[in-house]
Scaffold this motif. Structure first.
Motif, PDB file in Angstrom:
ATOM      1  N   PRO A 167      43.410  45.330  40.357  1.00 36.06           N
ATOM      2  CA  PRO A 167      42.912  44.015  39.938  1.00 36.06           C
ATOM      3  C   PRO A 167      43.828  43.366  38.907  1.00 36.06           C
ATOM      4  O   PRO A 167      44.236  43.994  37.931  1.00 36.06           O
ATOM      5  CB  PRO A 167      41.542  44.335  39.343  1.00 36.06           C
ATOM      6  CG  PRO A 167      41.126  45.597  40.030  1.00 36.06           C
ATOM      7  CD  PRO A 167      42.386  46.379  40.231  1.00 36.06           C
ATOM      8  N   GLY A 168      44.180  42.110  39.188  1.00 31.26           N
ATOM      9  CA  GLY A 168      45.003  41.352  38.269  1.00 31.26           C
ATOM     10  C   GLY A 168      46.488  41.613  38.397  1.00 31.26           C
ATOM     11  O   GLY A 168      47.294  40.913  37.765  1.00 31.26           O
ATOM     12  N   VAL A 178      40.778  39.708  48.148  1.00 32.60           N
ATOM     13  CA  VAL A 178      39.510  39.282  47.559  1.00 32.60           C
ATOM     14  C   VAL A 178      38.766  40.471  46.965  1.00 32.60           C
ATOM     15  O   VAL A 178      38.279  40.430  45.831  1.00 32.60           O
ATOM     16  CB  VAL A 178      38.639  38.567  48.617  1.00 32.60           C
ATOM     17  CG1 VAL A 178      37.241  38.311  48.078  1.00 32.60           C
ATOM     18  CG2 VAL A 178      39.292  37.263  49.050  1.00 32.60           C
ATOM     19  N   ASN A 217      39.875  43.464  46.065  1.00 31.85           N
ATOM     20  CA  ASN A 217      40.566  44.197  45.010  1.00 31.85           C
ATOM     21  C   ASN A 217      40.960  43.338  43.820  1.00 31.85           C
ATOM     22  O   ASN A 217      41.257  43.867  42.757  1.00 31.85           O
ATOM     23  CB  ASN A 217      41.811  44.864  45.591  1.00 31.85           C
ATOM     24  CG  ASN A 217      42.401  45.906  44.673  1.00 31.85           C
ATOM     25  OD1 ASN A 217      41.690  46.737  44.119  1.00 31.85           O
ATOM     26  ND2 ASN A 217      43.700  45.848  44.478  1.00 31.85           N
ATOM     27  N   GLY A 218      41.011  42.020  43.985  1.00 28.98           N
ATOM     28  CA  GLY A 218      41.395  41.162  42.881  1.00 28.98           C
ATOM     29  C   GLY A 218      42.883  41.134  42.623  1.00 28.98           C
ATOM     30  O   GLY A 218      43.335  40.759  41.536  1.00 28.98           O
ATOM     31  N   GLU A 229      46.639  39.710  42.699  1.00 28.29           N
ATOM     32  CA  GLU A 229      47.226  38.366  42.702  1.00 28.29           C
ATOM     33  C   GLU A 229      48.314  38.323  43.772  1.00 28.29           C
ATOM     34  O   GLU A 229      49.355  38.968  43.625  1.00 28.29           O
ATOM     35  CB  GLU A 229      47.827  38.025  41.341  1.00 28.29           C
ATOM     36  CG  GLU A 229      48.452  36.640  41.299  1.00 28.29           C
ATOM     37  CD  GLU A 229      49.098  36.308  39.971  1.00 28.29           C
ATOM     38  OE1 GLU A 229      49.885  35.330  39.919  1.00 28.29           O
ATOM     39  OE2 GLU A 229      48.835  37.027  38.988  1.00 28.29           O
ATOM     40  N   THR A 277      44.532  28.934  42.735  1.00 28.63           N
ATOM     41  CA  THR A 277      43.514  29.783  42.127  1.00 28.63           C
ATOM     42  C   THR A 277      43.426  31.089  42.907  1.00 28.63           C
ATOM     43  O   THR A 277      43.596  31.094  44.118  1.00 28.63           O
ATOM     44  CB  THR A 277      42.137  29.085  42.148  1.00 28.63           C
ATOM     45  OG1 THR A 277      42.242  27.832  41.492  1.00 28.63           O
ATOM     46  CG2 THR A 277      41.075  29.937  41.452  1.00 28.63           C
ATOM     47  N   ALA A 278      43.164  32.172  42.206  1.00 22.39           N
ATOM     48  CA  ALA A 278      43.023  33.466  42.859  1.00 22.39           C
ATOM     49  C   ALA A 278      41.883  33.433  43.873  1.00 22.39           C
ATOM     50  O   ALA A 278      40.834  32.847  43.620  1.00 22.39           O
ATOM     51  CB  ALA A 278      42.772  34.557  41.827  1.00 22.39           C
ATOM     52  N   GLN A 279      42.099  34.083  45.028  1.00 24.72           N
ATOM     53  CA  GLN A 279      41.085  34.073  46.084  1.00 24.72           C
ATOM     54  C   GLN A 279      39.753  34.607  45.591  1.00 24.72           C
ATOM     55  O   GLN A 279      38.701  34.037  45.869  1.00 24.72           O
ATOM     56  CB  GLN A 279      41.554  34.910  47.282  1.00 24.72           C
ATOM     57  CG  GLN A 279      42.538  34.210  48.180  1.00 24.72           C
ATOM     58  CD  GLN A 279      43.960  34.538  47.784  1.00 24.72           C
ATOM     59  OE1 GLN A 279      44.220  34.914  46.655  1.00 24.72           O
ATOM     60  NE2 GLN A 279      44.885  34.379  48.707  1.00 24.72           N
ATOM     61  N   ARG A 280      39.797  35.699  44.863  1.00 24.60           N
ATOM     62  CA  ARG A 280      38.550  36.314  44.426  1.00 24.60           C
ATOM     63  C   ARG A 280      37.780  35.375  43.503  1.00 24.60           C
ATOM     64  O   ARG A 280      36.562  35.237  43.602  1.00 24.60           O
ATOM     65  CB  ARG A 280      38.849  37.630  43.709  1.00 24.60           C
ATOM     66  CG  ARG A 280      37.598  38.444  43.390  1.00 24.60           C
ATOM     67  CD  ARG A 280      37.991  39.795  42.813  1.00 24.60           C
ATOM     68  NE  ARG A 280      36.852  40.669  42.678  1.00 24.60           N
ATOM     69  CZ  ARG A 280      36.928  41.927  42.280  1.00 24.60           C
ATOM     70  NH1 ARG A 280      38.109  42.445  41.956  1.00 24.60           N
ATOM     71  NH2 ARG A 280      35.842  42.665  42.192  1.00 24.60           N
ATOM     72  N   GLY A 281      38.511  34.697  42.613  1.00 21.36           N
ATOM     73  CA  GLY A 281      37.849  33.777  41.696  1.00 21.36           C
ATOM     74  C   GLY A 281      37.228  32.600  42.403  1.00 21.36           C
ATOM     75  O   GLY A 281      36.127  32.161  42.069  1.00 21.36           O
ATOM     76  N   ARG A 306      34.046  33.544  44.272  1.00 19.03           N
ATOM     77  CA  ARG A 306      32.952  33.908  43.385  1.00 19.03           C
ATOM     78  C   ARG A 306      32.501  32.741  42.512  1.00 19.03           C
ATOM     79  O   ARG A 306      31.609  32.894  41.690  1.00 19.03           O
ATOM     80  CB  ARG A 306      33.385  35.073  42.483  1.00 19.03           C
ATOM     81  CG  ARG A 306      33.573  36.368  43.233  1.00 19.03           C
ATOM     82  CD  ARG A 306      34.275  37.397  42.375  1.00 19.03           C
ATOM     83  NE  ARG A 306      33.483  37.743  41.210  1.00 19.03           N
ATOM     84  CZ  ARG A 306      32.653  38.788  41.165  1.00 19.03           C
ATOM     85  NH1 ARG A 306      32.520  39.564  42.219  1.00 19.03           N
ATOM     86  NH2 ARG A 306      31.983  39.058  40.067  1.00 19.03           N
TER      87      ARG A 306
END
Length: 454
Positions: free
Chosen positions: A63-64, A82, A84-85, A87, A366-370, A373
């Motif tokens: 993540p990150g 998504v 795992n977070g 980038e 923007t990050a997919q996971r962000g 969510r």
């Protein structure tokens, strides 16, 4: 069968686990024990249809952290990002403007992105593509290893490659490879295998990811067909693939004689667009018939009961495998002849407006996971015309041409991409994974306060 598949390291195709008392024979191109570890990775309901693909990516980055990804990646890559977070740092594929096709990125493309992002944890390379074009795995691995990061190869369409010298190289210097044996091999659905070598990807980390996403109720049928396929290839792979290669060459030559059909061949290698080509992928451009590849696929299914492996706006594809025989060869060629003969009777639909390649290189805002969510307060279902240029996608849309990169969550949407998707819908294409398949509306996150809300 063992429940924890990540502990089932085997010495090579179709051979007993290490320590079982049998030394693997060396059988030329398909010899066993090429990578130090070969691990069955059955796909599970929890992991989804490409579970092993989702497991290997977190093993290199967390993540990150940054991970270089081929821009022509499979849906499972987006899912892994998504979940795992990670980038994503996109390495754009090599666009073939004449064929409207994306080939794998080159070593120099990877080097450039690693220089721009020296903190990236590795590279995920997709090769072969759905259309058979292959990357320079050794060259990409050399670049990644110069930066002391691993290269992970998504070789979903390459399970047959080790077993004949006329086929493209498969794992040269890659740190981790995953192959989908159910595609070009003889195993049942959900059958995949990891190949791990060198020390840049921890086998313990890979095992933990397997434990996290793997099913606790593994099917013995999956393991049995994996073992059967590997043994078959070690014992008979060369002769089976030799016949398949001759068959593919005959079909390609016969298709090239039909008016309006243009089979893709090694000219893409000669032109420097790809490092190699899988000759068992029969890719045929049908645009001169006045129809799209999707229309050709529909007609073949409806009128000749022939399902091709893939289609897009320009072409259809069929995979020739060791299972084909004279009957299937004749059925395919008869169907192609009938398609050419009846092409004028196929309904003409509005054309798909294919954008310039550069228009598909979108900004990741923007990050997919962000994005996925994000709460309702920051999102809404906006009219697409209001979203143009000012918002970025919240969902995940697949463009019409399967050879091009996906449009993923968090990317800035543009006029060209919207026109591309909407013209595809007008042509009769279903846009999968979109919240609104007709693309009348887009689910977006505002780029500036108040922009795109609705």
């Amino acid at each position: 069968m063992p429940r924890d598949t990540a502990t089932t390291h085997v010495s090579g195709p179709g051979l007993p686990p290490r320590g079982a008392g049998s030394r693997p024979p060396r059988t030329g191109p398909g010899r066993a024990a090429r990578p130090p570890r070969c691990t069955p990775g059955p796909r599970s309901p929890r992991a989804g249809p490409r579970g092993p693909g989702r497991r290997r990516r977190p093993a290199a980055a967390g993540p990150g952290e940054k991970l270089l990804l081929s821009g022509n990646a499979h849906k499972s890559v987006i899912a892994a990002v998504v979940v795992n977070g990670v980038e994503p740092i996109w390495v754009h594929p090599k666009f073939d403007a004449e064929r409207h096709l994306a080939h794998p990125p080159e070593p120099d493309d990877v080097r450039r992105r690693l220089k721009e992002h020296p903190d990236a944890k590795g590279m995920l390379l997709i090769t072969p593509t759905d259309w058979g074009s292959c990357a320079d795995i050794r060259g990409v691995a050399r670049v990644c290893h110069e930066f002391d990061v691993p290269v992970i190869v998504d070789e979903a369409w390459g399970t047959h490659l080790p077993f004949h010298p006329a086929l493209p190289a498969w794992d040269t210097d890659a740190d981790l490879v995953v192959t989908s044996v159910h595609k070009m091999g003889g195993a049942i659905e959900q059958s995949s295998v990891f190949h791990l070598q060198h020390d840049r990807v921890s086998p313990e980390a890979l095992k933990q990811r397997e434990d996290l996403l793997g099913t606790t109720s593994a099917s013995s049928l999956v393991f049995a067909t994996l073992d059967g396929w590997r043994r078959q290839m070690v014992e008979h792979g060369h002769e089976l693939l030799e016949e398949a290669l001759r068959r593919a060459e005959r079909i390609r030559a016969a298709a090239a004689e039909l008016p309006g059909l243009w089979p893709m061949g090694r000219e893409i290698v000669d032109e420097g667009l790809a490092a190699d080509l899988d000759p068992l992928k029969l890719v045929i451009d049908v645009r001169e018939l006045g129809i799209s590849g999707m229309q050709a696929a529909e007609w073949l299914r409806t009128h000749r009961h022939v399902d091709v492996g893939g289609s897009d706006t320009c072409r259809i594809s069929a995979s020739i495998t060791h299972a084909d025989d004279d009957t299937t060869e004749r059925v395919l060629l008869d169907a192609l002849r009938a398609l050419v003969e009846h092409a004028d009777s196929i309904e003409r639909r509005p054309p798909v407006r294919l954008p310039e390649p550069s228009a598909l290189e979108l900004e990741q805002a923007t990050a997919q996971r962000g994005v996925l969510r994000t709460g309702r307060a920051r999102t809404g279902r906006a009219r697409a015309r209001r979203a143009r240029g000012g918002t970025h996608l919240r969902g995940d849309d697949q463009p019409v041409s399967a050879g091009r990169a996906r449009r993923g969550a968090g990317e800035v949407i543009t006029d060209e991409v919207l026109d591309y998707l909407r013209s595809g819908v007008d042509h009769g294409v279903l846009i999968p994974d979109a919240a609104d398949s007709p693309v009348r509306t887009l689910r977006v996150v505002a780029r500036h306060r108040g922009a795109g809300a609705g």
